[in-house]
Design a protein around this motif. Structure first.
Motif, PDB file in Angstrom:
ATOM      1  N   SER A   1       0.192  92.602  56.191  1.00  0.00           N
ATOM      2  CA  SER A   1       0.625  92.038  54.934  1.00  0.00           C
ATOM      3  C   SER A   1       1.536  90.879  55.113  1.00  0.00           C
ATOM      4  CB  SER A   1       1.555  93.162  54.251  1.00  0.00           C
ATOM      5  OG  SER A   1       2.369  93.733  54.991  1.00  0.00           O
ATOM      6  N   ASP A   2       1.903  90.573  56.732  1.00  0.00           N
ATOM      7  CA  ASP A   2       2.744  89.470  56.716  1.00  0.00           C
ATOM      8  C   ASP A   2       1.837  88.304  56.834  1.00  0.00           C
ATOM      9  OD1 ASP A   2       4.808  91.708  59.253  1.00  0.00           O
ATOM     10  OD2 ASP A   2       5.093  91.078  56.992  1.00  0.00           O
ATOM     11  N   SER A   3       0.420  88.493  57.005  1.00  0.00           N
ATOM     12  CA  SER A   3      -0.075  87.153  57.252  1.00  0.00           C
ATOM     13  C   SER A   3      -0.027  86.245  55.970  1.00  0.00           C
ATOM     14  CB  SER A   3      -1.756  87.793  57.354  1.00  0.00           C
ATOM     15  OG  SER A   3      -1.875  88.450  58.145  1.00  0.00           O
ATOM     16  N   ALA A   4       0.636  85.111  56.259  1.00  0.00           N
ATOM     17  CA  ALA A   4       0.624  84.278  55.161  1.00  0.00           C
ATOM     18  C   ALA A   4       1.067  82.918  55.883  1.00  0.00           C
ATOM     19  CB  ALA A   4       2.006  84.688  54.126  1.00  0.00           C
ATOM     20  N   THR A   5       1.576  81.958  55.211  1.00  0.00           N
ATOM     21  CA  THR A   5       1.780  80.686  55.704  1.00  0.00           C
ATOM     22  C   THR A   5       3.477  80.588  55.471  1.00  0.00           C
ATOM     23  OG1 THR A   5       0.171  79.516  55.204  1.00  0.00           O
ATOM     24  CG2 THR A   5       1.883  78.073  55.163  1.00  0.00           C
ATOM     25  N   TYR A   6       4.258  80.398  56.611  1.00  0.00           N
ATOM     26  CA  TYR A   6       5.697  80.401  56.535  1.00  0.00           C
ATOM     27  C   TYR A   6       6.148  79.061  56.530  1.00  0.00           C
ATOM     28  CZ  TYR A   6       5.360  85.354  57.172  1.00  0.00           C
ATOM     29  OH  TYR A   6       5.007  86.815  57.053  1.00  0.00           O
ATOM     30  N   LEU A   7       7.133  78.502  55.666  1.00  0.00           N
ATOM     31  CA  LEU A   7       7.634  77.185  55.394  1.00  0.00           C
ATOM     32  C   LEU A   7       9.273  77.165  55.880  1.00  0.00           C
ATOM     33  CD1 LEU A   7       6.062  76.903  51.833  1.00  0.00           C
ATOM     34  CD2 LEU A   7       4.974  75.691  53.989  1.00  0.00           C
ATOM     35  N   CYS A   8       9.459  76.161  56.626  1.00  0.00           N
ATOM     36  CA  CYS A   8      10.610  75.864  57.060  1.00  0.00           C
ATOM     37  C   CYS A   8      11.188  74.867  55.910  1.00  0.00           C
ATOM     38  CB  CYS A   8      10.907  75.396  58.464  1.00  0.00           C
ATOM     39  SG  CYS A   8      12.285  74.739  58.924  1.00  0.00           S
ATOM     40  N   ALA A   9      12.480  74.972  55.289  1.00  0.00           N
ATOM     41  CA  ALA A   9      12.914  74.039  54.569  1.00  0.00           C
ATOM     42  C   ALA A   9      14.327  73.693  54.907  1.00  0.00           C
ATOM     43  CB  ALA A   9      12.850  74.362  53.245  1.00  0.00           C
ATOM     44  N   VAL A  10      14.708  72.205  54.743  1.00  0.00           N
ATOM     45  CA  VAL A  10      16.083  71.982  55.169  1.00  0.00           C
ATOM     46  C   VAL A  10      16.470  70.737  53.816  1.00  0.00           C
ATOM     47  CG1 VAL A  10      17.449  70.431  56.812  1.00  0.00           C
ATOM     48  CG2 VAL A  10      15.723  71.935  57.522  1.00  0.00           C
ATOM     49  N   PRO A  11      17.663  71.322  53.301  1.00  0.00           N
ATOM     50  CA  PRO A  11      18.295  70.030  52.177  1.00  0.00           C
ATOM     51  C   PRO A  11      18.129  68.767  53.083  1.00  0.00           C
ATOM     52  CG  PRO A  11      19.542  71.982  52.401  1.00  0.00           C
ATOM     53  CD  PRO A  11      18.805  72.253  53.563  1.00  0.00           C
ATOM     54  N   HIS A  12      17.717  67.838  52.233  1.00  0.00           N
ATOM     55  CA  HIS A  12      17.912  66.337  52.455  1.00  0.00           C
ATOM     56  C   HIS A  12      19.225  65.670  52.865  1.00  0.00           C
ATOM     57  CE1 HIS A  12      16.649  62.306  52.781  1.00  0.00           C
ATOM     58  NE2 HIS A  12      17.217  61.815  51.862  1.00  0.00           N
ATOM     59  N   GLY A  13      19.826  65.301  53.797  1.00  0.00           N
ATOM     60  CA  GLY A  13      20.852  64.683  53.953  1.00  0.00           C
ATOM     61  C   GLY A  13      21.975  65.785  53.956  1.00  0.00           C
ATOM     62  N   SER A  14      23.134  65.397  54.690  1.00  0.00           N
ATOM     63  CA  SER A  14      23.958  66.301  54.915  1.00  0.00           C
ATOM     64  C   SER A  14      24.995  66.330  53.575  1.00  0.00           C
ATOM     65  CB  SER A  14      25.185  65.758  55.991  1.00  0.00           C
ATOM     66  OG  SER A  14      25.462  64.516  55.947  1.00  0.00           O
ATOM     67  N   SER A  15      24.802  65.494  52.825  1.00  0.00           N
ATOM     68  CA  SER A  15      25.338  65.572  51.406  1.00  0.00           C
ATOM     69  C   SER A  15      24.919  66.762  50.442  1.00  0.00           C
ATOM     70  CB  SER A  15      25.596  64.333  50.737  1.00  0.00           C
ATOM     71  OG  SER A  15      24.305  63.977  50.465  1.00  0.00           O
ATOM     72  N   ASN A  16      23.900  67.224  50.956  1.00  0.00           N
ATOM     73  CA  ASN A  16      23.305  68.346  50.040  1.00  0.00           C
ATOM     74  C   ASN A  16      23.025  67.808  48.685  1.00  0.00           C
ATOM     75  OD1 ASN A  16      22.250  70.753  49.357  1.00  0.00           O
ATOM     76  ND2 ASN A  16      24.313  71.744  49.188  1.00  0.00           N
ATOM     77  N   THR A  17      22.037  67.023  48.578  1.00  0.00           N
ATOM     78  CA  THR A  17      21.646  66.618  47.258  1.00  0.00           C
ATOM     79  C   THR A  17      20.952  67.580  46.534  1.00  0.00           C
ATOM     80  OG1 THR A  17      19.559  65.519  48.166  1.00  0.00           O
ATOM     81  CG2 THR A  17      21.473  63.946  48.309  1.00  0.00           C
ATOM     82  N   GLY A  18      20.492  68.714  46.990  1.00  0.00           N
ATOM     83  CA  GLY A  18      19.691  69.295  46.295  1.00  0.00           C
ATOM     84  C   GLY A  18      18.258  69.393  46.670  1.00  0.00           C
ATOM     85  N   LYS A  19      17.536  68.215  47.172  1.00  0.00           N
ATOM     86  CA  LYS A  19      16.174  68.146  47.599  1.00  0.00           C
ATOM     87  C   LYS A  19      16.185  68.845  48.841  1.00  0.00           C
ATOM     88  CE  LYS A  19      13.700  63.990  48.969  1.00  0.00           C
ATOM     89  NZ  LYS A  19      13.896  62.422  49.038  1.00  0.00           N
ATOM     90  N   LEU A  20      15.069  69.761  48.727  1.00  0.00           N
ATOM     91  CA  LEU A  20      14.675  70.342  49.971  1.00  0.00           C
ATOM     92  C   LEU A  20      13.407  69.824  50.780  1.00  0.00           C
ATOM     93  CD1 LEU A  20      14.678  74.200  49.057  1.00  0.00           C
ATOM     94  CD2 LEU A  20      16.044  73.078  50.669  1.00  0.00           C
ATOM     95  N   ILE A  21      13.468  69.454  51.963  1.00  0.00           N
ATOM     96  CA  ILE A  21      12.290  68.897  52.711  1.00  0.00           C
ATOM     97  C   ILE A  21      11.697  70.111  53.264  1.00  0.00           C
ATOM     98  CG2 ILE A  21      11.667  67.246  54.452  1.00  0.00           C
ATOM     99  CD1 ILE A  21      12.747  65.857  52.091  1.00  0.00           C
ATOM    100  N   PHE A  22      10.428  70.397  52.933  1.00  0.00           N
ATOM    101  CA  PHE A  22       9.690  71.315  53.792  1.00  0.00           C
ATOM    102  C   PHE A  22       8.848  70.868  54.853  1.00  0.00           C
ATOM    103  CE2 PHE A  22      10.003  75.030  50.882  1.00  0.00           C
ATOM    104  CZ  PHE A  22      10.609  74.514  49.620  1.00  0.00           C
ATOM    105  N   GLY A  23       8.770  71.728  55.728  1.00  0.00           N
ATOM    106  CA  GLY A  23       7.697  71.408  56.903  1.00  0.00           C
ATOM    107  C   GLY A  23       6.445  71.728  56.466  1.00  0.00           C
ATOM    108  N   GLN A  24       5.329  71.729  57.304  1.00  0.00           N
ATOM    109  CA  GLN A  24       3.802  72.006  56.712  1.00  0.00           C
ATOM    110  C   GLN A  24       3.553  73.240  56.824  1.00  0.00           C
ATOM    111  OE1 GLN A  24       2.960  68.691  55.096  1.00  0.00           O
ATOM    112  NE2 GLN A  24       0.915  69.259  55.954  1.00  0.00           N
ATOM    113  N   GLY A  25       4.456  74.081  57.224  1.00  0.00           N
ATOM    114  CA  GLY A  25       4.166  75.345  57.160  1.00  0.00           C
ATOM    115  C   GLY A  25       3.256  75.769  58.169  1.00  0.00           C
TER     116      GLY A  25
END
Lengths: 113, 114
Positions: free
Chosen positions: A82-106
């Motif tokens: 049941s863990d079979s899935a795509t796992y996405l890493c996400a990091v907020p854009h810029g150190s000022s935390n604009t709210g925008k998440l940048i995702f890896g391809q998974g």
């Protein structure tokens, strides 16, 4: 260089094994990091967040962060089909935390029974 | 506590028509984000809104796409004169604040353009 990079996989592990998923990021000022799980045809589901260097454990999941190496990983112990899935890493854009998440391809994880 | 609600779940449009996608954030959340996921591609940020304000629209295509989050009612992502390349899954996420930037996603709207 992409802002957030992941190996697309597929990563195949046998049931009961430890799955290790890796992510690197380019912005040295990043302060928060997220792991999402996405089943095929479904929406991303937050499974872990981590803000400090070191390990953070939640059940079978452990997130590891190394800001010096700009590296964050997710370990899944006792992997289940049941863990079979795509796992996405996400990091907020810029150190000022604009709210925008940048995702890896998974990374696609396949857990074989 | 209801999660992020998106509707419709599936939307079929012919080329040249308009598509309207709706998103109601989680209760207590005032920050809304729209992302697009093209087939076999990753999630890409489109726009970030608070009530009555667009905070960051750096990921929005320059033409045909617009978004709003009125004082009352859901956030709307509007795509005018759709083309086949707009076919994708559109996800909305919400968070309680910018500082507490844990984003929770809705089920998404799958747009198919014929």
């Amino acid at each position: 260089q992409k802002e957030v990079e992941q190996n697309s996989g597929p990563l195949s592990v046998p049931e009961g094994a430890i799955a290790s998923l890796n992510c690197t990021y380019s912005d040295r000022g990043s302060q928060s990091f997220f792991w999402y799980r996405q089943y095929s045809g479904k929406s991303p589901e937050l499974i872990m967040s981590i803000y400090s260097n070191g390990d953070k454990e939640d059940g079978r999941f452990t997130a590891q962060l190394n800001k010096a190496s700009q590296y964050v990983s997710l370990l899944i112990r006792d992997s289940q089909p049941s863990d079979s899935a795509t796992y996405l890493c996400a990091v907020p854009h810029g150190s000022s935390n604009t709210g925008k998440l940048i995702f890896g391809q998974g990374t696609t994880l396949q857990v074989k029974p | 506590n209801a999660g992020v609600m998106q509707n419709p779940r599936h939307l079929v449009r012919r080329r040249g028509q308009e598509a309207r996608l709706r998103c109601s954030p989680m209760k207590g959340h005032s920050h809304v984000y729209w992302y697009r996921q093209l087939p076999e591609e990753g999630l890409k940020f489109m726009v970030y809104l608070q009530k009555e304000n667009i905070i960051d629209e750096s990921g929005m295509p320059k033409e045909r796409f617009s978004a709003e989050f009125p004082k009352e009612g859901p956030s709307i992502l509007r795509i005018q004169q759709v083309v086949r390349g707009d076919s994708a899954a559109y996800f909305c996420a919400s968070s309680p604040s910018r500082d507490e930037n844990i984003q929770y996603f809705g089920a998404g709207t799958r747009l198919s353009v014929l």
